[in-house]
Design a protein around this motif. Structure first.
Motif, PDB file in Angstrom:
ATOM      1  N   TYR A 291      69.703   7.705  37.336  1.00  0.00           N
ATOM      2  CA  TYR A 291      68.919   8.100  36.173  1.00  0.00           C
ATOM      3  C   TYR A 291      69.313   9.494  35.697  1.00  0.00           C
ATOM      4  CZ  TYR A 291      65.741   4.166  36.857  1.00  0.00           C
ATOM      5  OH  TYR A 291      65.204   2.912  36.973  1.00  0.00           O
ATOM      6  N   GLN A 294      64.487  11.272  33.585  1.00  0.00           N
ATOM      7  CA  GLN A 294      63.286  10.683  34.176  1.00  0.00           C
ATOM      8  C   GLN A 294      62.656   9.656  33.246  1.00  0.00           C
ATOM      9  OE1 GLN A 294      60.665  14.029  35.130  1.00  0.00           O
ATOM     10  NE2 GLN A 294      60.651  13.390  37.271  1.00  0.00           N
ATOM     11  N   CYS A 297      63.199   5.937  33.746  1.00  0.00           N
ATOM     12  CA  CYS A 297      62.753   5.285  34.979  1.00  0.00           C
ATOM     13  C   CYS A 297      61.423   4.581  34.741  1.00  0.00           C
ATOM     14  CB  CYS A 297      62.617   6.322  36.088  1.00  0.00           C
ATOM     15  SG  CYS A 297      61.939   5.666  37.626  1.00  0.00           S
TER      16      CYS A 297
END
Length: 418
Positions: A291, A294, A297
Motif C-alpha cells: 500500500y 493508507q 487499504c
C-alpha cells in the motif's frame, strides 16, 4: 480579565422578566467566531504546554469574541444563548486547542452558576462592573466559612482551579463552621481576584494549558452578599420574591449542563484527530506492505469509518442532553431524577465511544503521531485526560442509570449531582 464591555444595569433591577427563548441569531455568530479562531489557538497551543496557562492573546481573543457574554443572562447584558450553543462553541474551540475549550467551558459554567444566586449576589458580581465577570471555581474539597460581624471569614485550599490565572472572581466551595466547631454543608463563597493567591501545582500529562492550579485563601473577609447558601436554596432553586430571575438558563440542571459541555470539548478534540488522520491517509504509506497510501487499504477505510461513526454518535448523545436541558429551561421545570440518571448513563456511553474512537485513530496515525511536534499528541493527551475527570467516569454513570431503572433507592449520588 474579560475585555468585552457591557452596559452596566442599575443595581436595583426591575421585578423578574420572563425571557421567552434563546438568542438563536447570536448563537450562529458565536459558533462561527469559535471556528474562525482555530488557527490562532493551534498556533499558540505550545505556550500552554510550556507555561501551564493560556497565552494572553488567546484569552483576550475569547473576550473579544463575546464568549463571556454567553455566560451571563440578558438581565445583566448577556446574550441569552442555549446550552446547545455553549457546547458547540466549546467543541469548535477544542478543535484548535483542547485546553482552550476546557478553560472556556469551566469558566463559562462557573459564571453561569453565579447567575443563579440570590439577588444581592448577582448585583455584587454582575451589576457592579462594566465588564462581564469571569469566574473560576472549585467546590471540593470545601474550605471553611466562619460567621463574623457583617460577613464571613474564608479559609482553604482548592486545587484543580482551571482558568484561575485569567479569572476576575473565584467561586469556592465552603463548609460553615458552627459555634461548637462542627461543620455543615454550606455553598459557595465568592472572592475577588485580589483576595486570594494561586499556588502553581498543575503538573499533569494532559490539559497543560488549563492552569488548573490551587487557589489559597487565608483569613479572607467577604460581606454576606458574596455567599451563595446552596445547601439552603439549592442550585437552580429560587426563593420567593426573587427579582433577578426569568432567563431559561435560570432553570437548567447543574450537573447535566456542566457534563454535556465538557463532553463537547472531548468530542472536538476527537474530531480534530479524525480530520488529521483522514487527511494523512491520502499521503501516508503502510510500510512493509504494497500500500502506497493508507486510504487504499480496505481495513483502514473501515476503521476510519467506525471511528467517525463513534464520534458522531457521541456528539448526538451530547447534543441530546443539551436539548433536554434547553427544553427544561423553556418549560421552567426541573429534570426528574430519572431524566438525570438517563443523561448520566448516556453521557457515560458518549465518553466510552470517544475513547474507543480516539484509540482506533491513534493506531492509524502511527508512532509519529506521538512526536512533540505533531499536534495530534496534544489532542490525544488532552482528550484522554479530560475523559478521566471524576464527573465523566463511565462505570459510575452506568451504575447510577442502572439503579434508576431498577428503582433502587437511595442512588449513589444525590439527585442534584447526577
Amino acid at each position: 480579565m474579560a475585555t468585552i464591555l457591557k452596559e452596566a444595569p442599575e443595581a436595583q433591577a426591575e421585578p423578574a422578566t420572563i425571557m421567552p427563548g434563546y438568542n438563536l441569531d447570536a448563537e450562529k455568530a458565536l459558533v462561527a467566531k469559535a471556528r474562525a479562531l482555530q488557527p490562532m489557538l493551534l498556533a499558540n497551543a505550545g505556550h500552554g504546554d510550556e507555561h501551564g496557562v493560556l497565552h494572553p492573546d488567546v484569552f483576550r481573543a475569547l473576550g473579544d469574541a463575546g464568549f463571556w457574554a454567553m455566560a451571563a443572562p440578558r438581565r445583566w447584558g448577556g446574550t441569552g444563548t442555549s446550552a446547545r450553543a455553549m457546547a458547540l462553541v466549546g467543541f469548535e474551540l477544542a478543535k484548535g486547542d483542547p485546553s482552550v475549550g476546557w478553560v472556556y467551558t469551566v469558566l463559562h459554567g462557573t459564571t453561569w452558576v453565579a447567575s443563579l444566586g440570590p439577588d444581592a449576589l448577582q448585583e455584587a458580581i454582575f451589576g457592579a462592573s462594566a465588564e462581564h465577570p469571569v469566574i473560576c471555581g472549585i467546590a471540593n474539597p470545601p474550605g471553611t466559612l466562619d460567621e463574623v460581624e457583617g460577613g464571613y471569614i474564608v479559609n482553604g485550599r482548592w486545587p484543580y482551579a482551571s482558568g484561575s490565572a485569567h479569572a476576575s472572581w473565584a467561586q469556592l466551595g465552603v463548609a460553615i463552621r458552627k459555634p461548637d466547631g462542627t461543620l455543615e454543608h454550606g455553598g459557595f463563597a465568592y472572592l475577588r481576584r485580589e483576595q486570594y493567591t494561586i499556588d502553581t501545582t498543575w503538573h499533569m500529562m494532559g490539559m497543560k494549558g488549563t492552569g488548573s492550579n490551587t487557589i489559597v485563601a487565608q483569613e479572607v473577609f467577604i460581606p454576606r452578599d458574596q455567599f451563595f447558601h446552596v445547601a439552603k436554596i439549592g442550585i437552580g432553586g429560587h426563593e420567593p420574591g426573587k427579582r433577578h430571575v426569568g432567563e431559561p438558563s435560570d432553570y437548567w440542571p447543574f450537573m447535566p449542563f456542566l457534563r454535556a459541555t465538557a463532553h463537547a470539548v472531548v468530542a472536538g478534540a476527537a474530531t480534530a484527530i479524525l480530520e488529521r488522520v483522514r487527511d494523512a491517509a491520502h499521503k501516508r504509506p503502510i510500510v512493509y506492505t504494497s500500500y502506497g497510501r493508507q486510504a487504499d487499504c480496505v481495513t483502514v477505510q473501515a476503521e476510519l469509518g467506525k471511528a467517525a461513526a463513534r464520534i458522531a454518535a457521541a456528539e448526538a448523545l451530547t447534543l441530546k442532553t443539551c436539548d433536554l436541558i434547553d427544553q427544561a429551561g423553556l418549560e421552567r421545570r426541573r429534570l426528574t431524577p430519572q431524566e438525570r440518571a438517563q443523561s448520566k448513563g448516556e453521557g457515560s456511553l458518549a465518553v466510552e465511544l470517544l475513547n474507543e474512537a480516539i484509540e482506533q485513530l491513534m493506531f492509524l496515525a502511527g508512532s509519529s503521531a506521538y512526536a512533540d511536534a505533531n499536534p495530534i499528541q496534544r489532542y490525544y493527551r488532552d482528550a484522554s485526560f479530560a475523559m478521566r475527570h471524576v464527573a465523566n467516569l463511565p462505570y459510575v454513570g452506568y451504575e447510577i442509570f442502572g439503579k434508576s431503572l431498577l428503582g433502587t433507592e437511595p442512588n449513589i449520588s444525590p439527585a442534584d449531582f447526577i
